[in-house]
Design a protein around this motif. Structure first.
Motif, mmCIF file in Angstrom:
data_model
loop_
_atom_site.group_PDB
_atom_site.id
_atom_site.type_symbol
_atom_site.label_atom_id
_atom_site.label_comp_id
_atom_site.label_asym_id
_atom_site.label_seq_id
_atom_site.Cartn_x
_atom_site.Cartn_y
_atom_site.Cartn_z
ATOM 1 N N GLN A 19 -1.587 -0.090 -2.091
ATOM 2 C CA GLN A 19 -1.451 1.046 -1.183
ATOM 3 C C GLN A 19 -0.559 2.152 -1.726
ATOM 4 O OE1 GLN A 19 -1.603 0.113 2.939
ATOM 5 N NE2 GLN A 19 -0.090 1.657 3.452
ATOM 6 N N THR A 23 -1.182 6.174 -1.949
ATOM 7 C CA THR A 23 -0.490 7.086 -1.029
ATOM 8 C C THR A 23 0.529 7.986 -1.723
ATOM 9 O OG1 THR A 23 1.109 5.358 -0.415
ATOM 10 C CG2 THR A 23 -0.849 5.605 0.979
ATOM 11 N N GLY A 48 -5.792 -1.154 2.286
ATOM 12 C CA GLY A 48 -4.860 -1.284 1.186
ATOM 13 C C GLY A 48 -4.249 -2.667 1.095
ATOM 14 N N LYS A 50 -0.357 -4.249 0.288
ATOM 15 C CA LYS A 50 1.073 -3.918 0.170
ATOM 16 C C LYS A 50 1.792 -5.054 -0.537
ATOM 17 C CE LYS A 50 1.880 -0.827 4.059
ATOM 18 N NZ LYS A 50 2.641 -0.636 5.290
#
Length: 188
Positions: A19, A23, A48, A50
């Motif tokens: 992620q 981002t 996503g 993490k």
């Protein structure tokens, strides 16, 4: 801050992208004035990853089957393990990536993202970096793999991991703002 107004950047992902590798570069590109678009073989949302668990769902801006490489000025390939492993066996995704190299457009790839570069035939003869476990894959594909936070080879920018994102963003934005004409390592 560099002005990337008018540039359109495709971000090719499927479920399981790391992620932060989507981002944070997306935020940097948007802040510099570029327009970013999530392109995916999935048509509604992508999820996503993490670090050790599933992350957020993000909307797909353009389904891959409706995306044309000539609509975009550059390509971002986030990593994660699942995402590039799925993309590299998707012939349409590989063709999409290859089209950017064939057109000489800037491409940025981080972590496991270079797996897709191998499938697109774009790793051979290039100096690049990745997550360390891809070192042998990339060398076998004819790349000169180095252990540096960000590497620029023509219009290709690569980095190893999330900790490298500030250098990755800086170098990708530099390549975009100069038309990708430099050939240097970010650590010079």
């Amino acid at each position: 801050m560099t002005d990337l107004n008018g540039l359109k950047i495709a971000i090719l992902v499927t479920d399981g992208f790391e992620q932060v590798e989507l981002t944070e570069p997306r935020k940097a590109l948007d802040d510099a004035g570029a327009e970013t678009f999530i392109v995916s073989p999935k048509d509604k949302q992508v999820r996503g990853w993490k670090f050790t668990e599933w992350g957020d769902q993000l909307p797909v801006d353009i389904p891959l089957d409706g995306a044309k490489p000539d609509q975009f000025d550059a390509l971002l390939l986030p990593g994660g393990v699942i995402n590039p492993d799925e993309l590299r066996i998707d012939q349409q995704a590989v063709a999409f990536v290859k089209a950017f190299f064939d057109a000489g457009k800037p491409v940025a790839s981080i972590c496991h993202g270079p797996w897709t570069l191998i499938e697109a035939g774009a790793a051979g003869g290039r100096r690049l970096t990745s997550w360390p476990s891809l070192k042998t894959d990339l060398k076998n594909a004819g790349a000169d793999w180095v252990d540096e936070e960000a590497v620029v080879d023509g219009v290709l920018v690569t980095s190893r991991k999330p900790d490298d994102i500030p250098a990755f963003n800086r170098e990708f934005i530099k390549v975009l703002s100069t038309g990708g004409s430099s050939r240097q390592a970010a650590t010079e």
